[in-house]
Design an enzyme around this catalytic site. Structure first.
Site: not given
Length: 596
Positions: A389-390, A393, A396
């Site tokens: 998940h992290e 980010h 991105h």
């Protein structure tokens, strides 16, 4: 394998982030602190002096340069604090950075009233006469959207001076939650009583031994119940501040103020809540399956996280988790995977839980440096999902910084959760495709259902709690422990159904949620999740057009409004369709689990 260390110094160097990439020595940080102060004074000197395109360009260029340095200064201070929130030397850094932030705001507070006092034709004339202003053109014209919500120069200066005071409720809750709270005791294997940590809680609340779950649950909620009046005061203060600022800035409501920056109509927010409630039955069905599968007469909140497939406690060391992530995300292409490998070898990630370290996990993009990722890794399946998940980010942040100029490199929170959740969907797909053991497959489906619950349904419930509590404040009614608890309990019952027997602690769930101090933020988890379900499904199916548009989306930063960025990938959140599709997916998962 040891996953919780008694001291930060015990953690291997390659599992700690490298802050020297921002500043090699603290004295360089202090130099930049003084530099920003001088730059802020220089910016204040432009007040009343901008009368042509050339001066306007000089001001904007210097302001962007200040912003670049300030972001580094603030990030360095924040990351230092989060390594150990108990260290007063680190607290001093963040306090200095916050004080400087107020000075910077005060020195630039004249600009928005000046800009909006200009005739738009005059602004366009300035842009024509000064070529450098082309870079700032979209940003300048976007500012005119705020015209109705900007006050006079003098009023804006007063509000900027209040910035630090207005952040007190959030800061106080942060200190309570991260530094002061002491959880109750739990019994460990040898029968000894030890103080619960957050890392221990995440494991114990999934333990197959119900008494251990109950004990951990009570110990975890103990300080929140004890501090309920203090926390009620901080949350009430945060909500009232937000409502007051909304009125001062003449927004129709606090909700519409929260959505204005992303240009999201309030109907998108309301549609998310209503569409979810219209399709809530599969969640209630899942809770009935949970009660039946666990063989319980009464289903309680501490029964909601235990895996329903017994004997499948997977231990996934961090090294293995990283390799699994790289394989699972391979549909995103070789370039994406090489970035992930760089995250690890270049120490962008702080891996382990240590005393005083900030809880949870996050990604912080530092423009001109690289992303920093905080974890509290526990060598389990949840931690694998958090890592994936992290890193979503993080990639991105990195791609947007590489492909966008500073002015559009930062992406909106609205689109942030898309990148993280696409990764989670790709991970669960990979794990299911590569797992032959029927029991583990059942466990994975169960795990994804629970992830879905946490990322989608729980966040929608939180979003409705925010909406209701802000409306209470807007109607001039008091906010206190009783109001928060009644509101939260009613929503919890509505979303989770009648199967759950309530312990006293349930109604105090609002007291432990840090996101409530960032108003109207949590709904973006749910809209992001719905968008990600659509995109990941297409990517898994091998749709190259979607893959290309998704990778372009990751490079886009804030170069367009969030809803428009998503439309370019084929997701239209102004309709109920993406929400309905994701809820259909949840219903299918529950059906599949029921058959398994």
């Amino acid at each position: 394998m040891t996953t919780t260390y008694t001291s930060r110094s015990d953690v291997p160097l390659h599992e700690k982030w490298n802050l020297s990439d921002i500043y090699e020595h603290q004295n360089k940080w202090e130099e930049d602190l003084r530099l920003i102060e001088r730059m802020a004074n220089d910016l204040k000197g432009f007040d009343g002096q901008i009368k042509d395109g050339e001066t306007l360009y000089k001001y904007l260029k210097q302001r962007e340069e200040l912003s670049f340095v300030f972001n580094k200064v603030y990030a360095y201070a924040m990351l230092n604090v989060d390594e150990d929130t108990r260290v007063t030397k680190s607290q001093a850094l963040i306090d200095q950075a916050k004080q400087l932030s107020v000075k910077v705001s005060a020195s630039t507070s004249f600009f928005m009233p000046f800009l909006l006092g200009l005739n738009e034709d005059m602004l366009r004339t300035y842009i024509k006469e000064e070529e450098g202003l082309k870079y700032f053109e979209e940003d300048l014209l976007e500012s005119f959207r705020y015209k109705a919500h900007v006050l006079s120069k003098e009023q804006e200066e007063v509000l900027s001076q209040l910035g630090e005071a207005l952040s007190v409720p959030s800061h106080t809750f942060g200190m309570l939650n991260n530094a002061d709270i002491k959880f109750g005791d739990v019994t460990v294997e040898n029968g000894e009583k030890v103080e619960l940590t957050r890392g221990m809680y995440s494991k114990l609340i999934e333990d197959e031994d119900r008494e251990k779950r109950r004990e951990a649950y009570k110990a975890y909620y103990q300080p929140y119940v004890q501090l309920k009046n203090s926390i009620s005061s901080t949350l009430s203060g945060a909500i009232k501040n937000n409502v007051t600022m909304s009125k001062i800035r003449q927004y129709p409501s606090a909700l519409e103020k929260g959505l204005f920056g992303d240009k999201v109509p309030k109907e998108v927010y309301e549609n998310l809540i209503q569409t979810t409630k219209n399709n809530i039955e599969p969640l209630h069905r899942y809770n009935r399956i949970r009660k039946e599968k666990l063989g319980l007469e009464d289903l309680r909140q501490y029964d909601m996280s235990v895996p329903l497939v017994s004997g499948v406690k997977q231990v996934i060391p961090y090294d293995e988790a990283y390799e699994t992530m790289c394989r699972a995300l391979s549909p995103l292409g070789e370039d994406y995977i090489s970035i992930l490998k760089e995250f690890r070898t270049s120490r962008y990630i702080d891996v382990r839980e240590t005393p005083g370290k900030r809880s949870g996990a996050y990604n912080l993009g530092v423009y001109g440096v690289h992303p920093y990722i905080l974890l509290n890794h526990q060598d389990d399946l949840d931690s694998l999902f958090t890592l994936v998940h992290e890193c979503g980010h993080g990639v991105h942040s990195k791609l947007s910084s590489q492909h966008q100029p500073q002015i559009t490199a930062g992406y909106s929170i609205f689109v942030a959760e898309v990148a993280s959740t696409v990764n989670e969907v790709l991970l669960i797909n990979y794990l299911l495709n590569n797992e032959k053991d029927a029991n583990i497959r059942k466990h994975l489906v169960n795990h994804f259902i629970d992830q879905f619950k946490g990322t989608f349904f729980t966040q929608v419930m939180f979003a409705e709690f925010e909406k209701k509590t802000h409306e209470i404040a807007e109607n001039g009614r008091p906010l206190n422990v009783e109001v928060f608890s009644q509101t939260y309990e009613a929503l919890f019952r509505e979303y989770n159904g009648e199967e759950i027997v309530f312990d006293e602690e349930v109604k105090y769930g609002w007291s432990r949620i840090p996101h409530f101090y960032r108003p109207f933020y949590v709904y973006k988890y749910a809209t992001g999740f719905a968008s990600a379900i659509h995109l990941a499904t297409k990517i898994i199916e091998g749709d190259q057009k979607t893959l290309h548009s998704y990778l372009e989306f990751l490079k886009s930063g804030s170069s367009d409004y969030p809803l428009d960025l998503l439309k370019k990938t084929g997701v239209d959140l102004t309709t109920p369709v993406p929400i309905e599709n994701s809820l259909r997916k949840f219903s299918e998962l529950v059906e599949e689990f029921s058959k398994l």
